[in-house]
Design a protein around this motif. Structure first.
Motif, PDB file in Angstrom:
ATOM      1  N   THR A   1       7.972  34.931 -16.700  1.00  0.00           N
ATOM      2  CA  THR A   1       7.991  35.302 -18.118  1.00  0.00           C
ATOM      3  C   THR A   1       9.440  34.849 -18.937  1.00  0.00           C
ATOM      4  O   THR A   1       9.190  34.136 -19.985  1.00  0.00           O
ATOM      5  CB  THR A   1       7.983  36.873 -18.244  1.00  0.00           C
ATOM      6  N   GLU A   2      10.389  34.896 -18.140  1.00  0.00           N
ATOM      7  CA  GLU A   2      11.581  34.331 -18.688  1.00  0.00           C
ATOM      8  C   GLU A   2      11.746  32.819 -18.758  1.00  0.00           C
ATOM      9  O   GLU A   2      12.165  32.295 -19.719  1.00  0.00           O
ATOM     10  CB  GLU A   2      12.976  34.781 -17.766  1.00  0.00           C
TER      11      GLU A   2
ATOM     12  N   LEU B   1       9.447  32.132 -21.846  1.00  0.00           N
ATOM     13  CA  LEU B   1      10.053  32.532 -23.134  1.00  0.00           C
ATOM     14  C   LEU B   1      11.100  31.150 -23.479  1.00  0.00           C
ATOM     15  O   LEU B   1      11.217  30.807 -24.650  1.00  0.00           O
ATOM     16  CB  LEU B   1      10.938  33.503 -22.914  1.00  0.00           C
TER      17      LEU B   1
ATOM     18  N   GLU C   1      11.192  28.673 -26.718  1.00  0.00           N
ATOM     19  CA  GLU C   1      12.554  28.473 -27.270  1.00  0.00           C
ATOM     20  C   GLU C   1      12.885  27.147 -27.854  1.00  0.00           C
ATOM     21  O   GLU C   1      13.605  26.964 -28.574  1.00  0.00           O
ATOM     22  CB  GLU C   1      13.482  29.363 -26.885  1.00  0.00           C
TER      23      GLU C   1
ATOM     24  N   ARG D   1       2.530  32.344 -25.039  1.00  0.00           N
ATOM     25  CA  ARG D   1       2.649  33.884 -25.349  1.00  0.00           C
ATOM     26  C   ARG D   1       1.434  34.669 -24.767  1.00  0.00           C
ATOM     27  O   ARG D   1       1.816  35.975 -24.258  1.00  0.00           O
ATOM     28  CB  ARG D   1       2.437  33.813 -27.016  1.00  0.00           C
TER      29      ARG D   1
ATOM     30  N   ILE E   1       2.404  35.506 -21.140  1.00  0.00           N
ATOM     31  CA  ILE E   1       3.840  36.251 -21.198  1.00  0.00           C
ATOM     32  C   ILE E   1       3.379  37.839 -21.526  1.00  0.00           C
ATOM     33  O   ILE E   1       3.606  38.735 -20.513  1.00  0.00           O
ATOM     34  CB  ILE E   1       4.934  36.047 -22.385  1.00  0.00           C
TER      35      ILE E   1
ATOM     36  N   ALA F   1      10.945  39.922 -23.868  1.00  0.00           N
ATOM     37  CA  ALA F   1       9.532  39.639 -24.491  1.00  0.00           C
ATOM     38  C   ALA F   1       9.183  40.409 -25.501  1.00  0.00           C
ATOM     39  O   ALA F   1       8.128  40.227 -26.398  1.00  0.00           O
ATOM     40  CB  ALA F   1       8.467  39.641 -23.352  1.00  0.00           C
TER      41      ALA F   1
END
Length: 575
Positions: free
Chosen positions: A230-231, A234, A238, A251, A254, A324
């Motif tokens: 997940t990190e 993300l 970004e 997304r 996630i 998240a």
């Protein structure tokens, strides 16, 4: 090891002159077939050590020490007691095995000095590596319905587990099946160490993190892994390097992984104050871990049937969900209250650490690993890992306001005591010693401290002063940067080492010039994974008992390479 090296190692193992009783000479009469006693010991022996793949490699390896009839008799008596006794004396059983472990000679890697690299890769090359890694993660999720991680056995075992530590495990673990596997893996290590098959089972490698042997890897899913994937996704979004389709897919992935962490993997457990708390289990009930039917049965046969929640999976899952933007009510629980019940107080609850493999460090203030389930199961006993405690600090900083940590003296005290535990560890230099870490390597501790430090410095200055009035984070930052710059990147690395080094350097605001060796290693090795992914599978975390079980995978390497490059890219763009 190339094909010719493998062929030579196999040939030597098959033709070596036997000098003393072999593993099978010792164990077959006792464990191959028997009635009564503990059936699991025999099942484990047949599955893990007596299987058709390992038996030919070890059947001609004898131990000269066991030509001593008295030692052989003592060893067989110990195995018989482990098999037949209703309440075995594990110290007595393990002692003959421990005595044979003195000359195994397993050491931590010592990479040579690295060649000096003058210039950093071009930003276009860094961007390409990020895109390739991000695409790999999304492709894997689309193909599997999750992003897999893998486990693999290194039967030669861990360099930090000698006879002394093996006895600690035998007496400190709770589940008999886990004791059985620890005992027999320890015995097998001795024969492997004296066999030409050693070169095949444990070939040398480049860098620190161990590459994972590809033929036998167990694919599975865990909330701990989903939290870090997940990190990574993300971070991919970004960077702005993901296409619109990729950003949308990221997304959705996630969202799915956060739900897997907070709902599918949630488990209610008792807290120290008599209440119950929802935490995150290491392996959700089947079929969610996604083992194949074959490996699910082997897992059961090897004695790994019961999994309980752990403090690290809970912390990392809560942290990833917070990042998240999740609003699940589970996140409102002030985890720091729960962790307080698992926090070691010198002289009061030190026996909570029943498997003290790293007993050279001071446990006071640290939080142990495993959480009792509602049935009171504690199959692994308990241990204490420094990196886990960084994750507890990190999730506490991310939820400082939500959990009212500063406003609640007891919660603030719990955080202060974990910080004090970290200060003593780092001041002593023990954080650089692999033996200090139960599940990780010093380089991963450094990367995770960087992650924790970034969450700390994101807090308002007033909050930072209350949390860390003694400037401990500045002290740890300096020591960790010294280790990464003067030791880790100064020596030969593999891409996983380099990703961890780069994460630490970028998070800790090191000079951008120090990024160069790690950047080069990551960018230049892009493609080394062949068909499986951009990079090979390397050791992310491990179990030191019952033997050295590595966890990682090509997707894991991609995730850490992506996160580290994204962090470095952001720093470089603002320099």
């Amino acid at each position: 090891m190339g094909f010719h090296g493998i062929a030579k190692a196999v040939c030597r193992a098959l033709t070596v002159r036997q000098d003393g009783p072999s593993l099978y000479d010792v164990c077959d009469p006792l464990l191959l077939k028997y009635q009564g006693g503990d059936p699991h010991l025999g099942k484990f022996y047949r599955t893990a050590l007596g299987n058709p793949a390992l038996r030919p490699l070890l059947r001609r390896t004898g131990l000269p020490a066991l030509k001593d009839a008295e030692r052989l008799t003592r060893l067989r008596a110990a195995l018989t007691a482990a098999r037949d006794d209703a309440a075995p004396d594990w110290t007595a059983i393990g002692t003959p095995v421990a005595e044979l472990m003195d000359d195994i000679d397993v050491r931590h890697p010592q990479p040579p000095a690295a060649k000096v690299t003058a210039r950093a890769p071009a930003m276009a090359d860094i961007d390409r590596a990020i895109r390739v890694c991000g695409a790999h993660l999304l492709r894997s999720f689309a193909r599997n319905g999750f992003i897999p991680t893998y486990a693999a056995f290194n039967l030669l075992g861990d360099a930090d587990i000698s006879g002394r530590e093996m006895l600690m495990a035998l007496t400190g673990l709770n589940a008999r099946g886990y004791k059985n596997s620890t005992l027999l893996f320890a015995l097998a290590r001795i024969f492997i160490a004296h066999s030409p098959a050693r070169a095949l089972i444990n070939p040398p490698w480049r860098g620190i993190a161990e590459p994972m042997w590809e033929p036998v890897q167990i694919r599975h899913r865990s909330a701990y892994y989903d939290a870090f994937f997940t990190e990574a996704l993300l971070g991919f979004v970004e960077t702005g390097l993901a296409s619109s389709d990729q950003a949308g897919a990221a997304r959705r992935a996630i969202s799915d992984m956060v739900e897997f962490c907070l709902k599918t993997s949630a488990e209610e457990v008792p807290s120290h104050d008599g209440s119950t708390v929802n935490v995150i289990t290491a392996l959700a009930p089947g079929p969610h871990p996604r083992f194949s039917r074959f490996f699910a049965q082997i897992k059961q046969d090897l004695g790994f049937g019961i999994y309980v929640p752990d403090c690290d999976t809970t912390a990392c899952a809560f942290s990833a969900a917070t990042q998240a933007g999740a609003d699940d009510p589970i996140l409102d629980q002030p985890l720091v209250d729960f962790y307080r019940g698992y926090q070691v107080r010198a002289g009061a609850n030190e026996p909570r650490v029943t498997v003290p493999l790293n007993d050279h460090i001071d446990y006071e203030g640290g939080v142990v690993t495993w959480i009792d389930n509602l049935n009171g199961d504690r199959p692994y006993g308990n241990d204490l890992d420094p990196t886990l405690n960084l994750d507890i600090l990190e999730v506490s900083f991310r939820n400082l306001k939500r959990w009212k940590i500063i406003e609640t003296p007891q919660r603030l005290q719990t955080v202060h005591r974990i910080i004090a535990f970290q200060r003593r560890l780092v001041e002593s230099g023990a954080f650089k010693n692999p033996r200090s870490h139960i599940y990780y390597l010093p380089e991963l501790y450094s990367a995770y401290f960087g992650r924790c430090y970034a969450a700390f410095v994101a807090l308002p200055l007033a909050a930072q002063r209350i949390i860390d009035p003694g400037n401990v984070f500045a002290l740890i930052r300096a020591r960790v940067l010294g280790y990464v710059k003067d030791e880790l990147i100064a020596h030969e690395m593999n891409p996983f080492d380099a990703a961890l080094a780069l994460m630490a350097l970028a998070h800790l605001n090191a000079e951008i010039a120090t990024f160069t060796p790690a950047l080069h290693c990551i960018v230049q090795n892009l493609g080394e994974g062949g068909r499986r992914g951009p990079y090979k599978a390397y050791e992310w975390n491990k179990m030191k008992t019952p033997t050295r079980i590595l966890v990682g995978g090509p997707e894991v390497t991609s995730a850490f390479a992506l996160m580290s490059l994204a962090l470095a890219r952001r720093r470089m763009a603002h320099s």
